[in-house]
Design a protein around this motif. Structure first.
Motif, PDB file in Angstrom:
ATOM      1  N   TRP A 297       0.095  -1.230  -0.020  1.00  0.00           N
ATOM      2  CA  TRP A 297       0.699  -1.428   1.292  1.00  0.00           C
ATOM      3  C   TRP A 297       0.291  -2.764   1.906  1.00  0.00           C
ATOM      4  O   TRP A 297       1.020  -3.326   2.742  1.00  0.00           O
ATOM      5  N   ALA A 298      -0.848  -3.294   1.486  1.00  0.00           N
ATOM      6  CA  ALA A 298      -1.242  -4.627   1.947  1.00  0.00           C
ATOM      7  C   ALA A 298      -0.247  -5.681   1.454  1.00  0.00           C
ATOM      8  O   ALA A 298       0.130  -6.599   2.197  1.00  0.00           O
TER       9      ALA A 298
ATOM     10  N   ILE B 283      -6.141  -6.166   9.592  1.00  0.00           N
ATOM     11  CA  ILE B 283      -5.186  -5.121   9.204  1.00  0.00           C
ATOM     12  C   ILE B 283      -5.261  -4.863   7.703  1.00  0.00           C
ATOM     13  O   ILE B 283      -5.287  -3.704   7.257  1.00  0.00           O
ATOM     14  N   ILE B 284      -5.306  -5.934   6.909  1.00  0.00           N
ATOM     15  CA  ILE B 284      -5.408  -5.752   5.459  1.00  0.00           C
ATOM     16  C   ILE B 284      -6.704  -5.039   5.103  1.00  0.00           C
ATOM     17  O   ILE B 284      -6.730  -4.143   4.254  1.00  0.00           O
TER      18      ILE B 284
ATOM     19  N   SER C 142      -4.199 -10.518  10.545  1.00  0.00           N
ATOM     20  CA  SER C 142      -3.896 -10.059   9.187  1.00  0.00           C
ATOM     21  C   SER C 142      -5.133  -9.687   8.369  1.00  0.00           C
ATOM     22  O   SER C 142      -5.093  -8.669   7.659  1.00  0.00           O
TER      23      SER C 142
ATOM     24  N   TRP D 269      -8.561   2.291   4.167  1.00  0.00           N
ATOM     25  CA  TRP D 269      -7.917   3.599   4.379  1.00  0.00           C
ATOM     26  C   TRP D 269      -7.309   4.146   3.101  1.00  0.00           C
ATOM     27  O   TRP D 269      -7.470   5.331   2.767  1.00  0.00           O
ATOM     28  N   SER D 270      -6.610   3.280   2.356  1.00  0.00           N
ATOM     29  CA  SER D 270      -5.888   3.752   1.172  1.00  0.00           C
ATOM     30  C   SER D 270      -6.687   3.612  -0.110  1.00  0.00           C
ATOM     31  O   SER D 270      -6.390   4.267  -1.113  1.00  0.00           O
TER      32      SER D 270
ATOM     33  N   TYR E  51      -8.377  -2.871   6.900  1.00  0.00           N
ATOM     34  CA  TYR E  51      -8.262  -1.451   7.222  1.00  0.00           C
ATOM     35  C   TYR E  51      -7.270  -0.731   6.306  1.00  0.00           C
ATOM     36  O   TYR E  51      -7.468   0.444   5.965  1.00  0.00           O
ATOM     37  N   ILE E  52      -6.198  -1.425   5.909  1.00  0.00           N
ATOM     38  CA  ILE E  52      -5.252  -0.827   4.958  1.00  0.00           C
ATOM     39  C   ILE E  52      -5.962  -0.490   3.651  1.00  0.00           C
ATOM     40  O   ILE E  52      -5.826   0.606   3.104  1.00  0.00           O
ATOM     41  N   VAL E  53      -6.751  -1.452   3.153  1.00  0.00           N
ATOM     42  CA  VAL E  53      -7.464  -1.251   1.891  1.00  0.00           C
ATOM     43  C   VAL E  53      -8.557  -0.194   2.048  1.00  0.00           C
ATOM     44  O   VAL E  53      -8.739   0.667   1.177  1.00  0.00           O
TER      45      VAL E  53
ATOM     46  N   PHE F  22       2.871  -5.394   3.490  1.00  0.00           N
ATOM     47  CA  PHE F  22       2.596  -5.986   4.805  1.00  0.00           C
ATOM     48  C   PHE F  22       2.751  -7.510   4.757  1.00  0.00           C
ATOM     49  O   PHE F  22       3.401  -8.112   5.623  1.00  0.00           O
TER      50      PHE F  22
END
Length: 444
Positions: A414-415, A401-402, A398, A408-409, A404-406, A418
């Protein structure tokens, strides 16, 4: 018969509650050490020069080692007993916490590498801590008090934020991020030596009388856990041949999945949540420490409430399944309120929704009570280690992923989705997959 009657007429001591208070203190330090990067992370990023993705990998280093160390840690607990392994765990994770404050002596990739290494070693040293908590609770508490006991020490993860987040925020602001690690490591080293005086088996503890030992034994506590000997007079260790039975049991697999999802929420709150407040909501680091304490207070209240409610249901219904599943499912569904943060601009509303989510997460965080109820008596430490290994796989996955989400966006919307999705899956797992909750009997 006369001796038995005498024991029943003695007023029993309450040493078990002193034990759980000590577990609470140790767990608060445990989670305070994990949360250091959440408070000091922004200042470290600026000084050491790494981005959100780098921070995600550094945060995950703890989880990688923590997961790797679960089975060895559980085996060591079953082989050598709770007291010695618990002391060594606290001492060494505190030393590696302190050493994280020295990474400013390195530059560039070396600084990140050393931070990753110290964080990794801290995670490996912490591996026996929660299986140890579960093991000690199973030895000291009857079933009708067990969820409350587990809720007390488990709620220390929220209390850690209440107490340590403001202190760490103030230390970062006044003395620099390095002071956070020196302070937390020093506190842990002191407490590790207190474990040598506090942690004993029920039958060996100098503060517990025979009436208390008999009371907890009659209620299902495993008071002989560390006293089993084989035919040669040596302490028995766990039989690894039983491991396959643990990983093929449907009830336990459902519990493992549920804990994986619950821990995703835990690691968001102790790692990314302060960074979310500082970057997404523009709060200064000193204010973040105090703001993060508000949801943590709600999580603490939720955690205690969930344990008390579970034991109340146990006394009323006599059903472990109803007593444990009801607060877990309700709490996880309620924790999904964090998604509402994506639709408001007010800091006050963000704190409100996160407080509601943290409360729900606290109510539902009864996985360790379920583990103490279900672990086979022959290998409680190894079973707890396996449970924690599955659960803390989310501490590896997690944060990355969080991150990379942050990255990327550029934002956290979206975090939050998730993380909230994991709460839903946890509720589903306990409601549908776990089935009846009962102590597992190993096939010989």
């Amino acid at each position: 018969m006369e001796l038995n009657n005498t024991v029943h007429t003695l007023k029993k001591t309450n040493t078990r509650w002193m034990i759980v208070v000590f577990l609470f203190i140790v767990t608060a330090i445990n989670y305070g050490d994990r949360a250091t990067l959440g408070i000091a992370g922004k200042a470290m990023q600026g000084e050491l020069g790494f981005d959100a993705a780098d921070m995600g990998w550094v945060m995950s280093s703890f989880g990688i080692a923590y997961v790797i160390g679960q089975l060895p840690g559980g085996w060591l607990l079953d082989k050598f007993g709770s007291k010695r392994i618990y002391f060594c765990s606290i001492l060494f994770w505190s030393i590696f916490t302190l050493l994280q404050g020295t990474v400013h002596f390195f530059v560039g990739a070396w600084a990140i590498s050393m931070l990753f290494t110290f964080r990794f070693l801290m995670g490996f040293a912490e591996a026996p801590s929660f299986p140890g908590n579960s093991r000690i609770t199973a030895a000291w508490f009857p079933a009708k008090e067990r969820a409350t006991a587990v809720a007390i020490f488990n709620s220390a993860q929220y209390f850690a934020t209440v107490i340590f987040a403001p202190i760490m925020g103030w230390l970062t602001h006044e003395y620099g991020w390095q002071s956070v690690f020196f302070f937390m490591g020093g506190v842990g080293i002191i407490v590790s030596f207190a474990a040598l005086f506090m942690i004993h088996n029920p039958k060996e503890h100098p503060w517990a009388n025979e009436a208390e030992v008999q009371y907890i034994a009659e209620g299902g506590a495993l008071v002989d856990m560390d006293q089993k000997k084989d035919s040669t007079g040596k302490k028995q260790g766990p039989k690894l041949s039983y491991l396959l039975q643990l990983v093929s049991n449907r009830m336990l697999l459902g519990v493992y999945l549920g804990q994986y999802c619950i821990n995703c929420l835990t690691f968001f709150f102790i790692s990314w949540f302060p960074i979310y407040l500082a970057t997404e909501r523009g709060m200064n680091i000193k204010a973040v420490g105090f703001a993060a304490a508000i949801p943590a207070i709600c999580g603490f209240i939720g955690g205690i409430s969930g344990g008390v409610f579970s034991d109340y249901l146990m006394r009323k219904t006599g059903s472990l399944s109803i007593a444990r599943k009801t607060p877990i499912v309700m709490g996880m569904l309620f924790s999904m309120t964090m998604i509402f943060c994506n639709y408001v601009d007010s800091i006050a509303l963000v704190i409100l929704f996160m407080s509601m989510a943290f409360f729900g997460k606290g109510v539902g965080a009864l996985g360790w009570a379920v583990m103490a109820d279900t672990a086979p008596k022959e290998m409680s430490g190894l079973a707890g280690g396996l449970f924690n290994m599955f659960g803390n796989a989310s501490s590896i996955i997690s944060p990355i992923i969080i991150g990379y989400i942050v990255a990327w966006s550029g934002r956290f919307e979206w975090a939050l989705v998730f993380v909230a999705g994991h709460a839903f899956v946890a509720a589903f797992s306990y409601l549908i997959l776990v089935g009846p909750i009962k102590r597992m009997e190993l096939k010989k």
